[in-house]
Design a protein around this motif. Structure first.
Motif, PDB file in Angstrom:
ATOM      1  N   GLU A 293      -2.300 -21.067 -17.253  1.00 29.34           N
ATOM      2  CA  GLU A 293      -1.864 -20.490 -15.982  1.00 29.34           C
ATOM      3  C   GLU A 293      -0.536 -19.758 -16.122  1.00 29.34           C
ATOM      4  O   GLU A 293      -0.388 -18.632 -15.635  1.00 29.34           O
ATOM      5  N   ARG A 294       0.411 -20.360 -16.797  1.00 30.20           N
ATOM      6  CA  ARG A 294       1.748 -19.730 -16.851  1.00 30.20           C
ATOM      7  C   ARG A 294       1.745 -18.468 -17.701  1.00 30.20           C
ATOM      8  O   ARG A 294       2.427 -17.494 -17.379  1.00 30.20           O
ATOM      9  N   THR A 295       0.962 -18.449 -18.788  1.00 28.11           N
ATOM     10  CA  THR A 295       0.868 -17.239 -19.599  1.00 28.11           C
ATOM     11  C   THR A 295       0.168 -16.130 -18.817  1.00 28.11           C
ATOM     12  O   THR A 295       0.608 -14.981 -18.810  1.00 28.11           O
ATOM     13  N   ALA A 296      -0.918 -16.488 -18.132  1.00 27.20           N
ATOM     14  CA  ALA A 296      -1.655 -15.503 -17.334  1.00 27.20           C
ATOM     15  C   ALA A 296      -0.775 -14.951 -16.220  1.00 27.20           C
ATOM     16  O   ALA A 296      -0.795 -13.741 -15.936  1.00 27.20           O
ATOM     17  N   ARG A 297      -0.006 -15.836 -15.576  1.00 29.05           N
ATOM     18  CA  ARG A 297       0.862 -15.407 -14.478  1.00 29.05           C
ATOM     19  C   ARG A 297       1.907 -14.408 -14.972  1.00 29.05           C
ATOM     20  O   ARG A 297       2.190 -13.406 -14.304  1.00 29.05           O
ATOM     21  N   ALA A 298       2.483 -14.678 -16.139  1.00 28.49           N
ATOM     22  CA  ALA A 298       3.518 -13.801 -16.685  1.00 28.49           C
ATOM     23  C   ALA A 298       2.950 -12.418 -17.019  1.00 28.49           C
ATOM     24  O   ALA A 298       3.569 -11.393 -16.705  1.00 28.49           O
TER      25      ALA A 298
END
Length: 438
Positions: A293-298
């Motif tokens: 999630e955090r990589t995709a969000r960035a």
């Protein structure tokens, strides 16, 4: 449909888990006759809707032309006026100009290193409202590199990288290739030291090394499917992993052993391409990735997509596309890997990046040969111009030939003049349709 022992399998069947032995009993499409039949069938299926509509209209107008001829003779008893109706026909121009327009557009796309399998796909690109991008190898470059290996079990990072490379050399994905190349760059020998490798599509790899259970793959696979845990006292280190990198997780005996941080550099043109696609009328641009999630969000924030979905599986991508289609939206899917194949097949138009997996290119309706996402914007523009040309041709053919018939019936034009003008206009519009659109 799920296949089991003794079932037949066809092209496109995917092994999601374990291994598969296939016995070939008969090869289809081998004879010349079968190939000719297939070619004819495919040519019909690949025609655009407007192209087929024009052909059907031309066929439907024939009885009206004959009826008009009979009516003219019945009312005027004038053979010259009657012949004026027969000398002008809609079929020639409609059946010539439309296919020529489509073939010319496909040729022009080829000049820009884009291969289009049929006119219907250009029509769908022009009408699409939703476009779905896979992240890795599509919005990002297909050359990811290992930045660092974070050890969670006390082993040397190089040793953990060596183990990871030993497993990942069996995995047909750009991330796996990055791990293998990183080990080679450090001259780490990673000869076969594991038992039988079990490859789970879109998840990762499971095997045994020296009697220990080892898995490597996505966050979903390692922590949810395999129920692996983070070693005690390492949660803070895990939480501090840099968000800008993609993460590959490796666990030994159900305990996280290493996180491999991989730089998956964003294509320089990606943000501008997304903006250009918005300007071109695509009002829903989506990014889907198997990353956390955090990589995709960035990445989503940097690119500027409307929606993003993380930790998705191949069936999730296909399900999203089916949902969009059920809502009445035309959907374009752009991907490059085996994981994208179901979604490429489900979409109204599947676009594959040429550096991607062979099965993705085979399933896709359009293949982009240039390493540049601007080709997608070009394709949208080309498709829209093609649709405008077809509509313009349609209006001109019907209007001009109707006027010739009217002038012939009223005696203004002789049949020979009507025939000459009709054939000249057919030739002119066909030549015009061969010109480049862009």
């Amino acid at each position: 449909m799920r296949r089991t022992i003794a079932n037949s399998v066809y092209a496109g069947t995917v092994v999601e888990e374990g291994e598969l032995t296939v016995e070939v009993k008969k090869t289809g499409g081998a004879s010349r006759f079968e190939k000719i039949v297939k070619m004819i069938e495919e040519s019909e299926k690949l025609k655009s809707g407007l192209e087929s509509k024009a052909e059907h209209l031309a066929d439907r107008l024939v009885p009206y032309t004959l009826a008009g001829t009979a009516l003219t003779y019945a009312l005027t008893r004038n053979v010259t006026k009657t012949l004026s109706v027969l000398m002008v026909d809609f079929s020639c121009a409609l059946k010539l100009a439309m296919p020529i327009s489509v073939l010319s557009a496909i040729r022009e796309a080829g000049q820009h290193k884009v291969t289009v399998k049929g006119g219907r796909y250009l029509e769908a690109v022009a009408e699409a409202q939703t476009i779905v991008f896979d992240k890795t190898g599509t919005l990002t470059k297909a050359k990811p590199t290992v930045v660092k290996v974070e050890s969670f079990n006390g082993q040397n990072p190089d040793e953990l990288l060596r183990i990871a490379a030993c497993l990942e050399e069996h995995f047909p994905h750009s991330m796996a290739k990055a791990v293998v190349e990183a080990a080679q760059a450090k001259n780490l020998q990673h000869e076969e030291m594991h038992s039988k490798v079990e490859y789970i599509v879109a998840h990762g790899i499971s095997t045994r090394i020296e009697g220990k259970h080892v898995v490597i793959g996505s966050h979903h696979f390692v922590f949810e499917d395999e129920q692996c845990t983070i070693p005690e006292g390492k949660q803070e280190l895990f939480d501090s992993l840099p968000e800008e990198y993609s993460h590959l997780y490796m666990a030994i005996e159900n305990s996280l052993a290493a996180v491999i941080c991989i730089e998956d550099p964003l294509r320089e043109e990606a943000p501008e391409v997304i903006k250009a696609l918005h300007d071109a009328g695509l009002n829903k641009i989506v990014m889907m990735t198997g990353d956390s999630e955090r990589t995709a969000r960035a990445i989503a924030a940097r690119v500027g997509v409307d929606e993003y979905y993380s930790e998705v599986l191949p069936e999730d991508k296909a399900a999203f596309i089916e949902k969009e289609k059920a809502a009445g939206r035309k959907v374009i899917m752009i991907g490059d890997g085996i994981n994208d194949s179901p979604a490429l097949s489900a979409a109204d138009v599947g676009i594959a990046i040429s550096d991607g997996a062979e099965i993705a290119r085979e399933i896709a309706d359009i293949t982009v040969g240039a390493d540049d996402l601007y080709q997608v914007v070009m394709l949208r523009r080309l498709s829209e111009l093609l649709m405008k040309r077809i509509h313009r041709n349609y209006r001109f053919i019907v209007g001009f030939n109707s006027a010739l018939i009217a002038l012939g019936v009223t005696g203004v034009l002789m049949p020979t003049t009507s025939a000459m003008l009709h054939n000249t206009s057919t030739l002119a519009i066909s030549l015009k349709s061969m010109q480049n659109l862009l």
